[in-house]
Design a protein around this motif. Structure first.
Motif, PDB file in Angstrom:
ATOM      1  N   VAL B 211     -16.903  -8.182  -4.615  1.00 12.39           N
ATOM      2  CA  VAL B 211     -18.174  -8.844  -4.955  1.00 12.39           C
ATOM      3  C   VAL B 211     -17.952 -10.301  -5.359  1.00 12.39           C
ATOM      4  O   VAL B 211     -18.686 -11.199  -4.907  1.00 12.39           O
ATOM      5  N   ILE B 212     -16.959 -10.570  -6.173  1.00 16.26           N
ATOM      6  CA  ILE B 212     -16.750 -11.948  -6.637  1.00 16.26           C
ATOM      7  C   ILE B 212     -16.316 -12.872  -5.492  1.00 16.26           C
ATOM      8  O   ILE B 212     -16.905 -13.942  -5.313  1.00 16.26           O
ATOM      9  N   PRO B 213     -15.329 -12.478  -4.670  1.00 16.29           N
ATOM     10  CA  PRO B 213     -15.027 -13.348  -3.524  1.00 16.29           C
ATOM     11  C   PRO B 213     -16.241 -13.585  -2.628  1.00 16.29           C
ATOM     12  O   PRO B 213     -16.468 -14.716  -2.174  1.00 16.29           O
ATOM     13  N   ALA B 214     -17.018 -12.538  -2.383  1.00 16.24           N
ATOM     14  CA  ALA B 214     -18.197 -12.690  -1.528  1.00 16.24           C
ATOM     15  C   ALA B 214     -19.207 -13.630  -2.175  1.00 16.24           C
ATOM     16  O   ALA B 214     -19.857 -14.438  -1.484  1.00 16.24           O
ATOM     17  N   ALA B 215     -19.335 -13.552  -3.487  1.00 11.60           N
ATOM     18  CA  ALA B 215     -20.266 -14.444  -4.195  1.00 11.60           C
ATOM     19  C   ALA B 215     -19.804 -15.899  -4.087  1.00 11.60           C
ATOM     20  O   ALA B 215     -20.619 -16.803  -3.856  1.00 11.60           O
ATOM     21  N   ARG B 216     -18.508 -16.112  -4.220  1.00  9.56           N
ATOM     22  CA  ARG B 216     -17.989 -17.486  -4.064  1.00  9.56           C
ATOM     23  C   ARG B 216     -18.324 -18.014  -2.673  1.00  9.56           C
ATOM     24  O   ARG B 216     -18.737 -19.162  -2.500  1.00  9.56           O
ATOM     25  N   ALA B 217     -18.108 -17.176  -1.671  1.00 15.27           N
ATOM     26  CA  ALA B 217     -18.364 -17.596  -0.289  1.00 15.27           C
ATOM     27  C   ALA B 217     -19.833 -17.911  -0.076  1.00 15.27           C
ATOM     28  O   ALA B 217     -20.189 -18.867   0.622  1.00 15.27           O
ATOM     29  N   ALA B 218     -20.699 -17.101  -0.677  1.00 14.55           N
ATOM     30  CA  ALA B 218     -22.141 -17.309  -0.527  1.00 14.55           C
ATOM     31  C   ALA B 218     -22.548 -18.670  -1.082  1.00 14.55           C
ATOM     32  O   ALA B 218     -23.344 -19.400  -0.485  1.00 14.55           O
ATOM     33  N   VAL B 219     -21.987 -19.006  -2.243  1.00 16.86           N
ATOM     34  CA  VAL B 219     -22.302 -20.307  -2.829  1.00 16.86           C
ATOM     35  C   VAL B 219     -21.750 -21.426  -1.942  1.00 16.86           C
ATOM     36  O   VAL B 219     -22.419 -22.432  -1.680  1.00 16.86           O
ATOM     37  N   ALA B 220     -20.559 -21.220  -1.418  1.00 15.10           N
ATOM     38  CA  ALA B 220     -19.936 -22.257  -0.592  1.00 15.10           C
ATOM     39  C   ALA B 220     -20.711 -22.502   0.694  1.00 15.10           C
ATOM     40  O   ALA B 220     -20.762 -23.621   1.198  1.00 15.10           O
ATOM     41  N   VAL B 221     -21.309 -21.453   1.238  1.00 15.28           N
ATOM     42  CA  VAL B 221     -22.005 -21.612   2.518  1.00 15.28           C
ATOM     43  C   VAL B 221     -23.336 -22.335   2.331  1.00 15.28           C
ATOM     44  O   VAL B 221     -23.892 -22.854   3.296  1.00 15.28           O
ATOM     45  N   GLY B 222     -23.804 -22.349   1.083  1.00 17.81           N
ATOM     46  CA  GLY B 222     -25.039 -23.070   0.822  1.00 17.81           C
ATOM     47  C   GLY B 222     -26.196 -22.229   0.324  1.00 17.81           C
ATOM     48  O   GLY B 222     -27.339 -22.707   0.304  1.00 17.81           O
ATOM     49  N   ALA B 223     -25.917 -21.013  -0.086  1.00 14.45           N
ATOM     50  CA  ALA B 223     -26.986 -20.171  -0.618  1.00 14.45           C
ATOM     51  C   ALA B 223     -27.556 -20.787  -1.892  1.00 14.45           C
ATOM     52  O   ALA B 223     -26.854 -21.476  -2.635  1.00 14.45           O
ATOM     53  N   ASP B 224     -28.824 -20.511  -2.145  1.00 11.13           N
ATOM     54  CA  ASP B 224     -29.492 -21.052  -3.328  1.00 11.13           C
ATOM     55  C   ASP B 224     -29.289 -20.191  -4.564  1.00 11.13           C
ATOM     56  O   ASP B 224     -29.738 -20.574  -5.642  1.00 11.13           O
ATOM     57  N   GLY B 225     -28.650 -19.035  -4.374  1.00  9.71           N
ATOM     58  CA  GLY B 225     -28.457 -18.195  -5.535  1.00  9.71           C
ATOM     59  C   GLY B 225     -27.885 -16.856  -5.161  1.00  9.71           C
ATOM     60  O   GLY B 225     -27.578 -16.584  -3.993  1.00  9.71           O
ATOM     61  N   ASP B 248     -17.831  -7.908 -18.068  1.00  6.52           N
ATOM     62  CA  ASP B 248     -16.745  -8.894 -18.043  1.00  6.52           C
ATOM     63  C   ASP B 248     -16.588  -9.500 -16.648  1.00  6.52           C
ATOM     64  O   ASP B 248     -16.355 -10.701 -16.491  1.00  6.52           O
ATOM     65  N   GLU B 249     -16.691  -8.641 -15.656  1.00  7.19           N
ATOM     66  CA  GLU B 249     -16.584  -9.147 -14.287  1.00  7.19           C
ATOM     67  C   GLU B 249     -17.758 -10.065 -13.946  1.00  7.19           C
ATOM     68  O   GLU B 249     -17.604 -11.037 -13.203  1.00  7.19           O
ATOM     69  N   LEU B 250     -18.920  -9.754 -14.488  1.00  7.71           N
ATOM     70  CA  LEU B 250     -20.074 -10.639 -14.253  1.00  7.71           C
ATOM     71  C   LEU B 250     -19.780 -12.030 -14.818  1.00  7.71           C
ATOM     72  O   LEU B 250     -20.084 -13.043 -14.187  1.00  7.71           O
ATOM     73  N   GLU B 251     -19.173 -12.049 -15.992  1.00  6.81           N
ATOM     74  CA  GLU B 251     -18.825 -13.344 -16.583  1.00  6.81           C
ATOM     75  C   GLU B 251     -17.841 -14.093 -15.680  1.00  6.81           C
ATOM     76  O   GLU B 251     -17.965 -15.299 -15.465  1.00  6.81           O
ATOM     77  N   GLN B 252     -16.895 -13.337 -15.155  1.00 13.01           N
ATOM     78  CA  GLN B 252     -15.922 -13.965 -14.253  1.00 13.01           C
ATOM     79  C   GLN B 252     -16.631 -14.509 -12.997  1.00 13.01           C
ATOM     80  O   GLN B 252     -16.314 -15.606 -12.518  1.00 13.01           O
ATOM     81  N   LEU B 253     -17.565 -13.744 -12.480  1.00 15.75           N
ATOM     82  CA  LEU B 253     -18.326 -14.202 -11.302  1.00 15.75           C
ATOM     83  C   LEU B 253     -19.036 -15.524 -11.600  1.00 15.75           C
ATOM     84  O   LEU B 253     -19.005 -16.457 -10.787  1.00 15.75           O
ATOM     85  N   VAL B 254     -19.665 -15.597 -12.762  1.00 12.21           N
ATOM     86  CA  VAL B 254     -20.395 -16.815 -13.109  1.00 12.21           C
ATOM     87  C   VAL B 254     -19.431 -17.994 -13.178  1.00 12.21           C
ATOM     88  O   VAL B 254     -19.697 -19.083 -12.649  1.00 12.21           O
ATOM     89  N   GLU B 256     -16.431 -18.352 -11.760  1.00 12.15           N
ATOM     90  CA  GLU B 256     -15.842 -18.731 -10.474  1.00 12.15           C
ATOM     91  C   GLU B 256     -16.865 -19.365  -9.527  1.00 12.15           C
ATOM     92  O   GLU B 256     -16.554 -20.325  -8.824  1.00 12.15           O
ATOM     93  N   THR B 257     -18.064 -18.821  -9.509  1.00  6.20           N
ATOM     94  CA  THR B 257     -19.065 -19.398  -8.598  1.00  6.20           C
ATOM     95  C   THR B 257     -19.536 -20.762  -9.098  1.00  6.20           C
ATOM     96  O   THR B 257     -19.917 -21.613  -8.300  1.00  6.20           O
TER      97      THR B 257
END
Lengths: 276, 276, 276, 276
Positions: B211-225, B248-254, B256-257
């Motif tokens: 989930v976290i790598p995918a979230a990083r990629a989503a932000v990088a591609v230009g997603a609004d959220g 804790d993982e949610l915090e990490q996601l925030v 990293e993204t």
């Protein structure tokens, strides 16, 4: 799950306007994609009568990708179907897209069709579990067999046992045909569930010239029936023109599938064949 | 079509409970798959508040493959969300599956989510065109981009301009991940429509560790959220346990993204990052 | 299986012409779809040198759907690549389609690419297990992750450990993009195998305007590098013209992905960025 | 393109060891997935002879996802097939995976099969264009109809007109069956190309209990023949055990498809049927 066979010989017959689906005879449901006019419907109805087809399909509520495409004749279409039904004694199979439709259409439709896009519209399925009319449940564009059975279970769990499943093609990578007709799924469904399973070769292929071969294959694999699009003048169909059969082609479909039905031990009540 | 950009610089900002989606800041919507209990929601809400996440997702009407699976807390869940909203000042994003839900949920939900299975439930879309609240429209499991835009057009054509699109993974042949996250579609959508586009990395991957790598990629591609599933004790989640992040993982996601957002010229209002 | 990680920290670095792939730095491999002429290759090589990109891609054996399409310059192309390599000191990454190619190309290519269509050409894979050069193995159009790993295992089992995996988009139902970039697969592969994993955003999207966003996403998800198509005059490319970047766009790609690389803790040796 | 029909009545007949494929008679090719032993092959050969099936399939070069799976008996298998052929007068249809196989197998195989994974192994196709033996070209797992025709064109363009196409199921999202049998593609191919088109119901479904229904459907749709896996003791098959028919089931398949063949105006030379 209620949809599962308790034994390999358990097969439910669902009766639409006196026509049994799932029994020894193959059923054909035919008609235009959309109800367009009284003339159109009468021309089709006369042809069906001549071919001994007793179930008419014709949409009055049309699910369309764009809100600006023709959405069906709706109330006006209901009235047309009401009149045709009375005039020709045909059973009406037609799509409902919401609980509101269901209430209005109850007096005219003999079988409620749930379209692919609504296969997992669970609120609609729950409402259909409460009615006492047959439901034709089409497989979603990317629905697994387990999901299709799960959707049917919503209706059965509500108390309505009269459910017919319909394979109508799934999405694939190849634009050569509109969808991919998944007849392995039909063979599998006949081993998993006691419900009747029919096939829509029109949407499955999306190309007029492939509909009859696909229909023959569907009968050969063991489907309990077919639902087919036809039109007096296919090129003038307001929707799905590329896949509608002419009325002559419909007759050819009935003749060819009747022979296959016999070869696999099924009957197709077909005067054309009987006379041959 | 109303959904299309009139120029490459046309970008609509949709505001949910005071939080702009589609503007310079990235938005994160987070919460459990389903509302389960007051304790669960309070624990999540406290975490969101700490992370400066102001939009809570939590389902009370759950679309489930089987009618015998947990269907959501429904009215009881509405009450829970109502209380949480008042207590923490969070905006509520939650799914509606029928027009009936819409009427009930109107006072509690700040944004109506339309799930993948209902993307082409056109009657629901038409009803959402009549409300004056934001709609989060998720892409269907096998919906083309044109079909997603067509579905959004139903809402806009009805008069409601507040539509957010959401890519959440599409069906593929590979069981290795639950779905396939289609970020090319996100990049394409940002060039076709002025509407905000967000990503659901939880359903797209179905596996917590992705989930976290995918979230990083989503932000990088230009997603609004992002809209992300999390749970105080993921293993105990009543649904989608395999994909829920721990808090804790949610915090990490925030964290990293936020870094990726900065790298692509977006902001993520994130106290964790600010303090770092 | 030899491809599997023995521990989460096991990461193999494969070195192509002195350039490490799979280490702390991101790698970019760029060049035209096909070698076309000395002028074309020199123009590209000069651009790569300026951008500090040290690996050139350029096909001389081209797999084409039709036997009547351009099949690559073959022997003439080998000579061109040989000269370019000597003149600019670039490493050459290029496709081989059979064992025969492999023998001829051995002196010129620094890394043998196996294309999507040959991912399960097991005889070719076995032969590549016997060489002592890096292999870039592209995922098949409909290959599962397990199949990709199995294909790599053929090479490792033969004794060649220098394998780089490449995600390049998979087939889907949506014609909006050429393929669907499966970045969840990249994130998963990084958790399953110690081999480096790179991404081809050109074939994955098939549309020039989506290549840079897709490249950013690939870096953000954790890919070890990119292989990108570019051309001095994209519109004149003999193949894949719609997806080739101009050389200015390639520079932009390097600049934008460098920022994302930094955000995820990777380096991109990039003079453009260093100077900024 | 050479593969295209010049007129709707153009149909090429390809003859394998005296057996015409593409003419008025349906052809059945049957045998084990892999040649395993002399006993296995003799048992199968006797059954085929009894059923008047004159073409034996049996792999000696096996494409396997893992390098550690059984790769076929190879040279030993060639010898076994050579002996069986002499003893029973059967034609041999068997897979080649590289040009090297082709040279070795030329004396034993009567028809070279190209497997799904090698459909776009263009170097192999080019080599097969140079031989003077029939080629059975299987559709790739995610190959479009245009790609299949393009692959066949490679062989025809080389000078070999004896090509038979084979639909064997494509990849989909549903794990319920191994692949999805695409019979719409068969109907379409019969309208696009003059080449014979046969169907592999074994790989298409991957489940023994679905093979016979799928075979019936293939005949009904208009396929020119079937290639079917069978085994004296299916559970003991070294590969594809789940889809191999027993020899009794093979007899049932012949009987049932013969009836369908008659219904669609095709013949199946079948002593079982003749005697009935």
């Amino acid at each position: 799950m209620l949809v599962r066979q308790s034994s390999p010989s358990q097969h439910t017959t669902v009766t639409i306007a006196g026509v049994p689906v799932g029994g020894p005879s193959m059923v054909v449901i035919a008609g235009p994609c959309a109800a367009e006019s009284e003339t159109q419907l009468r021309t089709v109805a006369e042809c069906l009568t001549r071919l001994d087809i007793r179930l008419l399909r014709a949409g009055v509520y049309k699910p369309r990708t764009s809100p600006y495409s023709f959405q069906g004749l709706q109330d006006e279409g209901l009235q047309l179907l009401h009149d045709i039904k009375r005039a020709y004694g045909l059973g009406i199979v037609s799509e409902v897209m919401s609980v509101a439709h269901l209430e209005r259409a109850c007096e005219v439709f003999d079988c409620f069709q749930v379209g692919s896009r609504n296969m997992q519209n669970f609120e609609l399925l729950k409402a259909l579990g409460q009615v006492r009319k047959p439901v034709l449940l089409k497989r979603g564009l990317a629905a697994t067999i387990e999901e299709l059975l799960g959707a049917a279970e919503y209706i059965l769990a509500g108390g309505n046992q009269q459910v017919i499943l319909c394979e109508r093609g799934i999405r694939s990578f190849d634009p050569a045909t509109r969808n991919v007709l998944d007849l392995g799924a039909v063979a599998l469904l006949k081993r998993l569930t006691h419900l009747p399973v029919i096939v829509d070769p029109s949407h499955a292929t999306g190309r007029r010239e492939l509909v009859i071969p696909a229909a023959r294959a569907a009968v050969a694999v063991g489907a309990d029936g077919l639902i087919v699009e036809c039109h007096p003048v296919p090129q003038q169909s307001v929707s799905d023109a590329a896949q509608a059969l002419s009325l002559d082609e419909l007759e050819q479909l009935v003749r060819e599938t009747a022979r296959v039905a016999q070869a696999v031990g099924r009957q197709l009540p077909c005067p054309v064949e009987r006379a041959a």
